[in-house]
Design an enzyme around this catalytic site. Structure first.
Site, PDB file in Angstrom:
ATOM      1  N   ARG A 117       5.209 -12.979  10.033  1.00 27.92           N
ATOM      2  CA  ARG A 117       5.828 -11.788   9.794  1.00 27.92           C
ATOM      3  C   ARG A 117       7.396 -11.546  10.443  1.00 27.92           C
ATOM      4  NH1 ARG A 117       2.414  -6.909  11.396  1.00 27.92           N
ATOM      5  NH2 ARG A 117       4.183  -5.850  10.993  1.00 27.92           N
ATOM      6  N   GLU A 165       0.855  -1.174   0.006  1.00 27.96           N
ATOM      7  CA  GLU A 165      -0.116   0.077   0.027  1.00 27.96           C
ATOM      8  C   GLU A 165       0.894   1.174   0.169  1.00 27.96           C
ATOM      9  OE1 GLU A 165      -3.395  -0.231   2.810  1.00 27.96           O
ATOM     10  OE2 GLU A 165      -2.250  -2.072   3.316  1.00 27.96           O
ATOM     11  N   LYS A 176       3.771   1.376  10.926  1.00 30.33           N
ATOM     12  CA  LYS A 176       3.670   2.294  10.114  1.00 30.33           C
ATOM     13  C   LYS A 176       3.404   3.537  10.886  1.00 30.33           C
ATOM     14  CE  LYS A 176       3.239   0.453   5.398  1.00 30.33           C
ATOM     15  NZ  LYS A 176       2.449   0.538   4.150  1.00 30.33           N
TER      16      LYS A 176
END
Length: 552
Positions: free
Chosen positions: A259, A33, A269
């Site tokens: 992850r 994204e 983020k």
């Protein structure tokens, strides 16, 4: 520390699919994204997706999932493109965007409405949360769930035309409000957002959700293995529901892997943005940041990052990875490839009283101890040189292997010298050391009987160059700065950056290219800053020390 590759369960899946003929060509994708800079976790995902394609003769697409224009920008797109290229990967064909599929996605939304599998809902956000239920209580059907197909088609078209305000209506899939999986409780497909999109401008005022768009984008592109991190495991039933209920051109499958969660690191983020916004770091590419651009500016190499991702493997479980493994990979790569040089970070002047004032002797030294192809470097030797202040003491015990009054030490790749006396300022601080050279001590066969205590680095006071050296360390001093109840901002390492404004470096280092890395002998690995380094103002960033100095 071992650096052998760890397991990769995804490679086993791909190999079995090829062997069984379930797929004839492997097609993967990296779908970021564009709402922030990539970090070390994304680097792992890049290596996984591009690596699977490379290892199996397949293709990997780069696709921006740009369905949320409020948080996206061209700046983030450009940085991601640069990061992927820098890591050494090439995507198949042109860069792709979810926004290029907006019309097709809308047509499929209409199809679901026509099939009685989607409806326009008027509940506001608070009401929707109430109707959704909890993990232990089933949700309730929206009072708008049984609208007719005709009414839903009319309302959806009016949503698309911009007739309604943001939040006034959404389009939802009609699945199962009693499902134990919260993602299956009539999820939102479209929401009204009257903002300009960085790719489509003002063409749309409704945008698909990530969950609705993602699987269909995979299907359009013929993705065979849609790989994502483990937090999307609960979304897989929804991914499959869309694929099975729409006339899509292919049927990709989703696979999840654990992850990357490095210790002493924050990868959220939102939290990384907070560090930037509050001025804790200088920007997204600050060398203390775990972003790809920050690691690049600090002197980490693509090869080392890729090796690290290979070392930790790809598994089906989440876990914390010791950041020391990354640092090990960096050291291994730089030790093998970084040219050597000398720098003095805490300078103390040595005056060689027996050496002629106007004499300049050009000495040579290997650029690397084992890489002959890197050649040699030239070292001007003069009467006055700088050594590190830590390398001199007036008195010391036998364990001290550096310069002491009345004792000898070798200047690396140059003479053995002996210290004679010191000069002090008015406060009593030593400002100079007077010494003399020992003749015939350059080369492999120095004068018989010369036994220096040790070897230290040096730089000519008249021919060396002054430089700014930035000493970076880990940004956090807590192993898990943002886990549990931890306030990650409370664990900022106050010593994560120290600036040496008047270091002395070998003259040739001033001409280093930006991003060129070196081992400063006995100091660590350093890199010429990619943005600020110049011959007129050399700037070097510390990449990492020669050895791990952290405990625990």
């Amino acid at each position: 520390m071992e650096n052998t590759p760890a397991s990769n369960f995804l490679q086993n899946i791909v190999r079995d699919d090829l062997a069984a003929g379930r797929v004839t060509e492997v097609v993967t994708r990296f779908p970021p994204e564009p709402n922030g800079y990539l970090h070390i976790g994304h680097a792992k995902s890049i290596c996984v997706n591009f690596g699977l394609a490379e290892a199996n003769g397949g293709r990997c697409n780069l696709r921006f999932d740009d369905t949320n224009p409020e948080k996206e920008s061209q700046e983030f797109i450009d940085s991601i493109l640069e990061d992927v290229r820098w890591l050494g990967f090439s995507w198949d064909g042109e860069v792709r965007f979810a926004s290029a599929y907006f019309q097709q996605l809308y047509d499929w939304a209409v199809y679901l409405v026509e099939q009685g599998k989607a409806y326009v809902c008027d509940l506001n956000a608070e009401q929707a949360r109430e109707y959704r239920g909890t993990l232990t209580e089933a949700g309730r059907n929206s009072p708008y769930r049984d609208r007719s197909v005709e009414e839903n088609l009319d309302l959806l078209e009016r949503m698309k035309a911009g007739e309604f305000a943001e939040g006034e209506r959404v389009l939802r899939a009609k699945i199962d409000m009693a499902s134990p999986n919260m993602n299956m409780r009539d999820p939102i497909l479209y929401r009204i957002r009257k903002v300009q999109h960085h790719q489509t401008g003002k063409d749309w005022v409704i945008y698909p959700t990530y969950d609705f768009a993602h699987g269909q984008e995979d299907a359009i592109e013929g993705i065979t293995h849609s790989v994502c991190t483990l937090e999307f495991e609960d979304h897989r039933p929804l991914y499959d529901w869309f694929i099975n209920n729409l006339p899509v051109p292919s049927k990709p499958k989703q696979y999840e892997f654990g992850r990357l969660n490095p210790s002493y690191t924050v990868t959220s983020k939102r939290k990384l943005k907070q560090l930037v916004d509050e001025g804790v770091v200088s920007g997204w590419d600050d060398p203390r940041m775990p972003t790809v651009s920050g690691m690049r500016r600090r002197g980490y190499t693509p090869a080392a990052i890729r090796k690290f991702c290979e070392m930790i493997g790809t598994t089906r479980s989440d876990g914390v990875v010791d950041v020391a493994m990354l640092e090990f990979a960096i050291r291994e790569d730089l030790n093998e490839n970084a040219p050597r040089a000398m720098a003095v970070l805490n300078p103390l002047k040595i005056i060689l009283t027996d050496y002629p004032e106007d004499k300049v002797e050009l000495l040579s030294a290997p650029a690397h101890p084992t890489r002959e192809e890197l050649g040699e470097r030239e070292l001007p030797f003069t009467r006055e040189v700088y050594i590190d202040a830590e390398d001199f003491r007036e008195e010391a015990n036998k364990k001290y292997k550096r310069l002491v009054l009345g004792k000898r030490v070798r200047l690396r790749n140059a003479y053995v010298i002996e210290a004679d006396s010191v000069v002090r300022d008015e406060q009593g601080n030593i400002t100079e050391v007077h010494a003399h050279t020992i003749p015939n001590t350059i080369g492999e066969n120095p004068e018989d009987g010369v036994k220096p205590k040790g070897v230290i680095q040096w730089v000519s006071a008249s021919h060396g160059k002054q430089a700014e050296v930035r000493l970076y360390d880990r940004l956090f001093n807590h192993e898990a700065p943002d886990r549990g109840d931890n306030d990650f901002m409370a664990h900022i390492n106050p010593d994560s950056l120290q600036v040496v404004e008047q270091a002395w470096i070998e003259p040739s280092l001033a001409d280093a290219k930006p991003e060129q890395g070196f081992q400063f002998e006995r100091e660590g690995y350093f890199v010429a800053d990619r943005d600020e380094h110049s011959a007129q103002h050399p700037v070097f960033n510390k990449t990492i020390g020669l050895r791990d100095t952290w405990q625990g």
